[in-house]
Design a protein around this motif. Structure first.
Motif, PDB file in Angstrom:
ATOM      1  N   MET A 111      -3.961 -11.763   3.920  1.00  0.00           N
ATOM      2  CA  MET A 111      -4.918 -12.216   2.919  1.00  0.00           C
ATOM      3  C   MET A 111      -4.530 -11.792   1.511  1.00  0.00           C
ATOM      4  O   MET A 111      -4.788 -12.507   0.548  1.00  0.00           O
ATOM      5  CB  MET A 111      -6.323 -11.714   3.261  1.00  0.00           C
ATOM      6  CG  MET A 111      -6.803 -12.169   4.631  1.00  0.00           C
ATOM      7  SD  MET A 111      -8.562 -11.865   4.895  1.00  0.00           S
ATOM      8  CE  MET A 111      -9.267 -13.159   3.873  1.00  0.00           C
ATOM      9  N   ASP A 112      -3.925 -10.596   1.374  1.00  0.00           N
ATOM     10  CA  ASP A 112      -3.548 -10.126   0.036  1.00  0.00           C
ATOM     11  C   ASP A 112      -2.243  -9.343   0.044  1.00  0.00           C
ATOM     12  O   ASP A 112      -1.900  -8.707  -0.955  1.00  0.00           O
ATOM     13  CB  ASP A 112      -4.666  -9.279  -0.570  1.00  0.00           C
ATOM     14  CG  ASP A 112      -4.997  -8.045   0.278  1.00  0.00           C
ATOM     15  OD1 ASP A 112      -4.319  -7.813   1.300  1.00  0.00           O
ATOM     16  OD2 ASP A 112      -5.931  -7.302  -0.093  1.00  0.00           O
ATOM     17  N   LYS A 113      -1.528  -9.360   1.186  1.00  0.00           N
ATOM     18  CA  LYS A 113      -0.274  -8.612   1.361  1.00  0.00           C
ATOM     19  C   LYS A 113      -0.489  -7.104   1.259  1.00  0.00           C
ATOM     20  O   LYS A 113       0.456  -6.336   1.044  1.00  0.00           O
ATOM     21  CB  LYS A 113       0.796  -9.048   0.346  1.00  0.00           C
ATOM     22  CG  LYS A 113       1.111 -10.537   0.373  1.00  0.00           C
ATOM     23  CD  LYS A 113       1.597 -10.995   1.735  1.00  0.00           C
ATOM     24  CE  LYS A 113       1.936 -12.464   1.747  1.00  0.00           C
ATOM     25  NZ  LYS A 113       2.331 -12.950   3.097  1.00  0.00           N
ATOM     26  N   GLY A 114      -1.733  -6.672   1.433  1.00  0.00           N
ATOM     27  CA  GLY A 114      -2.051  -5.266   1.276  1.00  0.00           C
ATOM     28  C   GLY A 114      -1.659  -4.423   2.471  1.00  0.00           C
ATOM     29  O   GLY A 114      -1.910  -4.795   3.622  1.00  0.00           O
ATOM     30  N   ASN A 115      -1.048  -3.272   2.198  1.00  0.00           N
ATOM     31  CA  ASN A 115      -0.767  -2.255   3.204  1.00  0.00           C
ATOM     32  C   ASN A 115      -1.932  -1.273   3.164  1.00  0.00           C
ATOM     33  O   ASN A 115      -2.062  -0.501   2.213  1.00  0.00           O
ATOM     34  CB  ASN A 115       0.561  -1.568   2.885  1.00  0.00           C
ATOM     35  CG  ASN A 115       0.942  -0.499   3.896  1.00  0.00           C
ATOM     36  OD1 ASN A 115       0.094   0.041   4.601  1.00  0.00           O
ATOM     37  ND2 ASN A 115       2.223  -0.182   3.957  1.00  0.00           N
ATOM     38  N   LEU A 116      -2.787  -1.314   4.171  1.00  0.00           N
ATOM     39  CA  LEU A 116      -4.002  -0.500   4.136  1.00  0.00           C
ATOM     40  C   LEU A 116      -3.685   0.974   3.965  1.00  0.00           C
ATOM     41  O   LEU A 116      -4.377   1.683   3.218  1.00  0.00           O
ATOM     42  CB  LEU A 116      -4.827  -0.727   5.407  1.00  0.00           C
ATOM     43  CG  LEU A 116      -6.145   0.050   5.501  1.00  0.00           C
ATOM     44  CD1 LEU A 116      -7.065  -0.246   4.327  1.00  0.00           C
ATOM     45  CD2 LEU A 116      -6.856  -0.266   6.826  1.00  0.00           C
ATOM     46  N   ASN A 117      -2.635   1.446   4.633  1.00  0.00           N
ATOM     47  CA  ASN A 117      -2.327   2.868   4.545  1.00  0.00           C
ATOM     48  C   ASN A 117      -1.547   3.235   3.286  1.00  0.00           C
ATOM     49  O   ASN A 117      -0.976   4.319   3.200  1.00  0.00           O
ATOM     50  CB  ASN A 117      -1.556   3.344   5.782  1.00  0.00           C
ATOM     51  CG  ASN A 117      -1.855   4.794   6.099  1.00  0.00           C
ATOM     52  OD1 ASN A 117      -2.948   5.286   5.843  1.00  0.00           O
ATOM     53  ND2 ASN A 117      -0.880   5.496   6.674  1.00  0.00           N
TER      54      ASN A 117
END
Length: 343
Positions: A111-117
């Motif tokens: 959805m946003d290429k985000g790496n949660l960690n």
């Protein structure tokens, strides 16, 4: 919590469970989204709460990265099996923290290429991934006493199975986490050095004074019967150790090996792109100066490979899983074998 955190607007995420109610509840953490496919939609993060009277709260998380399956699988199984009468206190189970990444089978969110960690402490005004991080930082972590975050190597790494803690300013907090990492009961227990800890879930928990234990339990973008068994036993051991479930901690039949990562020299990173040949296997002993890998240039034949050498004595505790490697990729991680782990 910092003054800045207190000034942030409330999280847009809402829970369909009552965290204070006794019994077993299965529901969702709902994050409103608006996309081409769903104008008034929501990211639905599964959550289970098992509560029985007063006692400590354990937060159990998997799917922080979407291609790491031991945590996802073991916590989905636990969510359908754990009963209120088995628990003293409260267990919050989130098998798929970064649900969009889990559904895509990727480390990061589609959805946003985000790496949660790498998104903590998060931002309620950010995109999907920092909003998820913010909810954990400001809602779930404050209500927890102990946190277990289950990781493995995902598609790009293969890692020896271990429970881990970190070096902390509070030695009492560090010692409690270290004992939890040991009690997890994986074949290895470790004090782990992170290359950049600032935006990790680990750090968000530890800065709130929480006892935090992380794991690495395999990798290659899959799981095995052995790695799932280690995860399931470890989760139960964790709950027993911190007083939420009755029973005896079960340690590995072959005993437990202690590892230490003192600094960044443990990481061997490639300065070349090509095809990787590792000369040592996971768990093998290595010596400083020993050639542990070659990288071959695939753009031409008849050229010698580049040799990579160990910068320290120890054992190979992690390796790159794919044979294709690019400049900057970690190809190996070497940890010291130690007789004891103490804060």
């Amino acid at each position: 919590m910092t003054d800045q955190a207190n000034q942030l607007r409330p999280s847009p995420i809402s829970a369909t469970v009552d965290f204070d109610a006794d019994g077993v509840q299965h529901g969702f953490l709902k994050l409103p989204i608006s996309t081409d496919e769903s104008a008034w939609g929501a990211v639905m993060i599964p959550v289970t709460v098992v509560k029985n009277g007063d006692g400590p709260t354990a937060l159990l998380t998997g799917g922080n990265h979407g291609d790491e399956y031991e945590g996802i699988t073991s916590l989905l199984k636990l969510s359908s099996m754990l009963k209120a009468e088995d628990v003293t206190g409260r267990v919050i189970i989130v098998p798929c923290m970064n649900t969009p990444a889990v559904m895509a089978g990727k480390r990061t969110s589609p959805m946003d290429k985000g790496n949660l960690n790498r998104s903590f402490p998060g931002n309620p005004n950010g995109s999907v991934t920092p909003q998820i991080a913010d909810y954990f930082t400001r809602v779930l972590v404050p209500m927890s006493d102990v946190v277990l975050d289950l990781h493995s190597g995902g598609r790009t790494l293969d890692i020896l199975p271990f429970g881990a803690s970190h070096v902390l300013d509070s030695k009492a907090q560090q010692q409690s986490a270290l004992e939890g990492a040991k009690a997890f009961g994986a074949p290895y227990a470790m004090v782990m050095f992170e290359l950049d800890a600032e935006k990790l879930f680990d750090t968000a928990c530890e800065r709130q004074g929480k006892v935090f234990v992380a794991t690495e339990l395999g990798g290659g973008g899959t799981s095995t019967p052995q790695s799932i068994a280690i995860a399931e036993r470890g989760v139960r051991n964790f709950l027993i150790h911190y007083g939420l479930v009755e029973g005896e901690v079960e340690m590995p039949a072959g005993g437990q090996i202690y590892l230490d990562m003192p600094d960044a020299s443990c990481y061997v990173q490639s300065q070349h792109s090509g095809v990787l040949e590792l000369l040592v296997a996971l768990g093998d002993e290595v010596k400083k100066g020993q050639t542990i890998a070659y990288v071959y240039d695939m753009t031409r034949s008849g050229t010698d490979p580049v040799a990579y050498k160990a910068e320290r004595d120890g054992i190979l505790m992690a390796r790159r899983a794919p044979s294709l490697i690019n400049m900057g990729d970690t190809l190996a991680v070497i940890a010291d074998v130690v007789e004891r782990l103490e804060a």
